[in-house]
Motif scaffolding. Structure first.
Motif, PDB file in Angstrom:
ATOM      1  N   ARG A 165       2.363   5.530   3.502  1.00  0.00           N
ATOM      2  CA  ARG A 165       1.449   6.449   4.192  1.00  0.00           C
ATOM      3  C   ARG A 165       0.164   5.700   4.509  1.00  0.00           C
ATOM      4  NH1 ARG A 165      -2.666   8.064   0.847  1.00  0.00           N
ATOM      5  NH2 ARG A 165      -2.348   7.681  -1.396  1.00  0.00           N
ATOM      6  N   LEU A 166      -0.559   6.195   5.491  1.00  0.00           N
ATOM      7  CA  LEU A 166      -1.852   5.640   5.886  1.00  0.00           C
ATOM      8  C   LEU A 166      -2.951   6.624   5.527  1.00  0.00           C
ATOM      9  CD1 LEU A 166      -0.859   4.287   9.420  1.00  0.00           C
ATOM     10  CD2 LEU A 166      -1.388   2.893   7.412  1.00  0.00           C
ATOM     11  N   ASP A 167      -4.057   6.111   4.965  1.00  0.00           N
ATOM     12  CA  ASP A 167      -5.169   7.012   4.664  1.00  0.00           C
ATOM     13  C   ASP A 167      -6.092   7.133   5.873  1.00  0.00           C
ATOM     14  OD1 ASP A 167      -6.879   4.794   4.713  1.00  0.00           O
ATOM     15  OD2 ASP A 167      -7.145   4.715   2.532  1.00  0.00           O
ATOM     16  N   ALA A 168      -7.173   7.861   5.697  1.00  0.00           N
ATOM     17  CA  ALA A 168      -8.085   8.135   6.815  1.00  0.00           C
ATOM     18  C   ALA A 168      -8.752   6.878   7.346  1.00  0.00           C
ATOM     19  CB  ALA A 168      -9.142   9.147   6.374  1.00  0.00           C
ATOM     20  N   ASP A 169      -8.823   5.829   6.526  1.00  0.00           N
ATOM     21  CA  ASP A 169      -9.444   4.576   6.954  1.00  0.00           C
ATOM     22  C   ASP A 169      -8.431   3.561   7.465  1.00  0.00           C
ATOM     23  OD1 ASP A 169     -12.051   5.435   6.174  1.00  0.00           O
ATOM     24  OD2 ASP A 169     -11.501   5.038   4.080  1.00  0.00           O
ATOM     25  N   GLY A 170      -7.158   3.946   7.522  1.00  0.00           N
ATOM     26  CA  GLY A 170      -6.135   3.049   8.044  1.00  0.00           C
ATOM     27  C   GLY A 170      -5.528   2.110   7.026  1.00  0.00           C
ATOM     28  N   PHE A 171      -5.773   2.340   5.743  1.00  0.00           N
ATOM     29  CA  PHE A 171      -5.183   1.500   4.704  1.00  0.00           C
ATOM     30  C   PHE A 171      -3.786   2.014   4.358  1.00  0.00           C
ATOM     31  CE2 PHE A 171      -9.540   0.284   4.414  1.00  0.00           C
ATOM     32  CZ  PHE A 171      -9.549  -1.004   3.897  1.00  0.00           C
ATOM     33  N   LEU A 172      -2.878   1.076   4.134  1.00  0.00           N
ATOM     34  CA  LEU A 172      -1.477   1.404   3.878  1.00  0.00           C
ATOM     35  C   LEU A 172      -1.210   1.507   2.385  1.00  0.00           C
ATOM     36  CD1 LEU A 172       1.491   1.702   4.925  1.00  0.00           C
ATOM     37  CD2 LEU A 172       1.674  -0.793   4.713  1.00  0.00           C
ATOM     38  N   TYR A 173      -0.429   2.519   2.004  1.00  0.00           N
ATOM     39  CA  TYR A 173      -0.001   2.709   0.618  1.00  0.00           C
ATOM     40  C   TYR A 173       1.520   2.750   0.591  1.00  0.00           C
ATOM     41  CZ  TYR A 173      -4.861   4.009  -0.158  1.00  0.00           C
ATOM     42  OH  TYR A 173      -6.243   3.986  -0.221  1.00  0.00           O
ATOM     43  N   ILE A 174       2.139   1.899  -0.256  1.00  0.00           N
ATOM     44  CA  ILE A 174       3.589   1.881  -0.379  1.00  0.00           C
ATOM     45  C   ILE A 174       3.993   2.976  -1.365  1.00  0.00           C
ATOM     46  CG2 ILE A 174       5.615   0.494  -0.935  1.00  0.00           C
ATOM     47  CD1 ILE A 174       3.995  -0.508   1.466  1.00  0.00           C
ATOM     48  N   VAL A 175       4.897   3.839  -0.938  1.00  0.00           N
ATOM     49  CA  VAL A 175       5.329   4.968  -1.764  1.00  0.00           C
ATOM     50  C   VAL A 175       6.642   4.653  -2.474  1.00  0.00           C
ATOM     51  CG1 VAL A 175       6.026   7.389  -1.735  1.00  0.00           C
ATOM     52  CG2 VAL A 175       4.133   6.615  -0.284  1.00  0.00           C
ATOM     53  N   ASP A 176       7.579   4.036  -1.760  1.00  0.00           N
ATOM     54  CA  ASP A 176       8.882   3.724  -2.344  1.00  0.00           C
ATOM     55  C   ASP A 176       9.555   2.665  -1.479  1.00  0.00           C
ATOM     56  OD1 ASP A 176      11.031   3.793  -4.010  1.00  0.00           O
ATOM     57  OD2 ASP A 176      11.623   5.854  -3.567  1.00  0.00           O
ATOM     58  N   ARG A 177      10.604   2.068  -2.039  1.00  0.00           N
ATOM     59  CA  ARG A 177      11.373   1.085  -1.278  1.00  0.00           C
ATOM     60  C   ARG A 177      12.636   1.767  -0.768  1.00  0.00           C
ATOM     61  NH1 ARG A 177       9.715  -2.009  -5.689  1.00  0.00           N
ATOM     62  NH2 ARG A 177      11.769  -1.934  -6.674  1.00  0.00           N
ATOM     63  N   LYS A 178      12.640   2.038   0.490  1.00  0.00           N
ATOM     64  CA  LYS A 178      13.758   2.764   1.075  1.00  0.00           C
ATOM     65  C   LYS A 178      15.059   1.989   0.919  1.00  0.00           C
ATOM     66  CE  LYS A 178      14.919   5.267   5.329  1.00  0.00           C
ATOM     67  NZ  LYS A 178      14.477   5.573   6.702  1.00  0.00           N
ATOM     68  N   LYS A 179      14.976   0.704   0.935  1.00  0.00           N
ATOM     69  CA  LYS A 179      16.176  -0.127   0.836  1.00  0.00           C
ATOM     70  C   LYS A 179      16.647  -0.308  -0.605  1.00  0.00           C
ATOM     71  CE  LYS A 179      14.989  -2.884   4.915  1.00  0.00           C
ATOM     72  NZ  LYS A 179      14.604  -4.233   5.383  1.00  0.00           N
ATOM     73  N   ASP A 180      15.881   0.201  -1.575  1.00  0.00           N
ATOM     74  CA  ASP A 180      16.263   0.097  -2.994  1.00  0.00           C
ATOM     75  C   ASP A 180      16.375  -1.341  -3.469  1.00  0.00           C
ATOM     76  OD1 ASP A 180      18.388   2.920  -2.511  1.00  0.00           O
ATOM     77  OD2 ASP A 180      16.430   2.884  -3.484  1.00  0.00           O
ATOM     78  N   MET A 181      15.707  -2.251  -2.804  1.00  0.00           N
ATOM     79  CA  MET A 181      15.730  -3.655  -3.222  1.00  0.00           C
ATOM     80  C   MET A 181      15.027  -3.809  -4.565  1.00  0.00           C
ATOM     81  SD  MET A 181      14.199  -6.860  -1.096  1.00  0.00           S
ATOM     82  CE  MET A 181      12.505  -6.362  -1.390  1.00  0.00           C
ATOM     83  N   ILE A 182      15.548  -4.721  -5.395  1.00  0.00           N
ATOM     84  CA  ILE A 182      14.945  -5.021  -6.689  1.00  0.00           C
ATOM     85  C   ILE A 182      14.183  -6.331  -6.562  1.00  0.00           C
ATOM     86  CG2 ILE A 182      15.408  -5.545  -9.118  1.00  0.00           C
ATOM     87  CD1 ILE A 182      18.006  -3.879  -8.791  1.00  0.00           C
TER      88      ILE A 182
END
Length: 522
Positions: free
Chosen positions: A404-421
């Motif tokens: 997700r992106l916050d109001a200032d445009g910084f990116l936050y990783i929530v999960d790894r969709k590919k399930d890579m370890i």
């Protein structure tokens, strides 16, 4: 009409120019072995001409299965200065994966070092592609290469040191494989023009300079190491090659060689913080270090710059070519984010319907960048699956990661969709392990997830559904599975259950499994 072509438009040309104008400056250091830029330029030109003497043509792929060394750096740049395509292979993968990647790349030659020469020899009877490839070997200390091999040092010595090969920006530079043993290998192709963007953009964002001394402590097959290597080559600095990482040895190198820059994974930073008597070390040369490969724990993110008295930059990125960077000045206010896109790059968040989401909503991260790969080698289907097309017809890279992106445009990783370890900075793909385990007669179903590991950060854990009427002995299943996997892929534990959680479409809900087994540690 442009009458003149500027030099320095490719990394091979930068090596030539540094060899001319920075000839006496140190380029490569490995222990007591050192090469100046003049010597590095000479030896990589010899390697290029040696490959031509073996019949290599522009665009031919050349694989490298080598431990970190000066010889590997020279060989890598010899390959790309020849106009061939470098295919560096992860030395920790299984032999079957090595053969699969050599075959997929249609490599016409292979460089190998030490024990890896014997690995290549062992594959010649089962792999036609390996059997056809010409072999150049770097022998172990005091040893020799086997029959049919060209000894690297004897092969290199008589070659011409004159380099006159034009390298165009659209020519392929390298193929770096992202897949494992049992699925079809996916080779990520970068052109020379793309790699110049990597070098220029990253050098600016990671604050490299012409007097940098860069520590490369991860495998030279890793794109994380290529980041440090390409930036240093661009500016004409010095590369310090570590044969293998050890925290105490790394600190000693930082002090002795006056290291300024380097790329690391979080686990390495954690181990560096545990080195004794850090306050007595003269680490005043350190300028800017970069960390990537997996999420950087907040305590490490905040403690490391203070203890090592340097700037720390966190990078989120994919070998395919999308990167964001969290700069030191944003560490305090945006410590949980992975920053903003690199210069000239853009990212968006899209939903399951492929429409762009509003600020704050969680969806798949897609990116557009001059650093993006050309595509997956000989795999248009995979390239298409990794593509999202915007309203202007531009092709963006699907990352497979949720953010997700916050109001200032910084990116936050929530999960790894590919399930890579991510284990010790290496990518492990659960599907490869699961395909092996499904061959076991007592395994009905299996899902592999990442469990906490004090040593590696994450390690593979297999959640298994036994076949009816059978009882799985966990230790025996671990032993059976690991015998068929590469060293980096080996599972550390097995848990049994009656069924796996699935959604309405039958997809295994690995997020639920990770939550359920979050307290397990190895």
């Amino acid at each position: 009409m442009n009458w003149f072509r500027s030099p320095g438009t490719s990394l091979p040309e930068m090596v030539a120019l540094h060899g001319k104008w920075r000839a006496a400056r140190s380029a490569l250091v490995e222990g007591e072995k050192r090469l100046t830029w003049g010597e590095f330029e000479r030896d990589s030109a010899k390697a290029a001409n040696g490959l031509k003497a073996l019949g290599m043509q522009t665009g031919d792929r050349v694989a490298l299965l080598m431990d970190n060394s000066l010889e590997m750096v020279v060989a890598l740049f010899g390959v790309i200065r020849c106009g061939c395509v470098a295919v560096p292979l992860n030395t920790s993968i299984a032999d079957t994966a090595v053969a699969a990647m050599i075959a997929d790349a249609k490599a016409r030659a292979v460089f190998a070092s030490g024990r890896h020469c014997a690995r290549i020899d062992g594959l010649r009877s089962t792999s036609e592609a390996v059997a056809r490839a010409q072999r150049i070997g770097v022998p172990a200390a005091g040893g020799s290469v086997g029959e049919g091999w060209s000894d690297y040092h004897f092969w290199l010595a008589p070659q011409s040191a004159q380099w006159r090969t034009f390298i165009g920006p659209d020519q392929d530079c390298n193929i770096i494989y992202s897949s494992g043993t049992t699925s079809t290998p996916k080779g990520i192709v970068h052109s020379h023009g793309c790699r110049m963007h990597w070098a220029v953009d990253l050098a600016l964002m990671l604050r490299y300079r012409s007097d940098c001394v860069t520590l490369c402590s991860l495998g030279l097959f890793s794109n994380i190491t290529w980041v440090a290597m390409l930036c240093t080559v661009l500016v004409g600095g010095t590369i310090i090659v570590m044969p293998s990482f050890n925290a105490e040895s790394a600190v000693e190198l930082m002090e002795r060689e006056r290291v300024t820059h380097g790329t690391f994974v979080p686990l390495q930073l954690e181990r560096l913080l545990k080195v004794a008597d850090l306050e007595r070390r003269d680490l005043s040369s350190l300028d800017t270090l970069m960390c990537c490969g997996s999420p950087l724990p907040l305590p490490t993110k905040r403690t490391f710059p203070r203890v090592f008295r340097c700037q720390l930059i966190e990078l989120y990125g994919l070998t395919e070519g999308l990167c964001t960077v969290l700069s030191p000045e944003d560490f305090e206010s945006k410590s949980e984010s992975v920053g903003k896109p690199f210069l000239g790059s853009d990212i968006r968040i899209i939903g399951d319907d492929d429409r762009e989401l509003a600020q704050g909503e969680i969806g798949e991260i897609v990116g557009l960048s001059p650093m993006l790969m050309s595509g997956y080698y000989s795999n248009d289907a995979a390239s298409l699956n990794a593509t999202w097309t915007d309203e202007m017809g531009r092709r963006w890279l699907r990352t497979g990661d949720l953010g997700r992106l916050d109001a200032d445009g910084f990116l936050y990783i929530v999960d790894r969709k590919k399930d890579m370890i991510l284990s010790g900075g290496q990518n492990i793909y659960p599907a490869d392990i699961e395909a092996v385990m499904r061959l076991h007669p007592q395994v009905l179903d299996v899902a592999v997830i990442g469990a906490h590991s004090a040593q590696w950060g994450e390690t593979p854990l297999a959640v298994v559904v036994p076949r009816p009427g059978t009882e799985i002995v966990h230790d025996q299943l671990v032993k059976w599975t690991n015998a068929q996997l590469g060293k980096q892929q080996r599972i550390r534990g097995v848990v049994s259950r009656a069924s796996l959680p699935r959604n309405a479409n039958g997809k295994i809900l690995k997020r639920e499994l990770r939550r359920e087994y979050a307290d397990l540690a190895y």
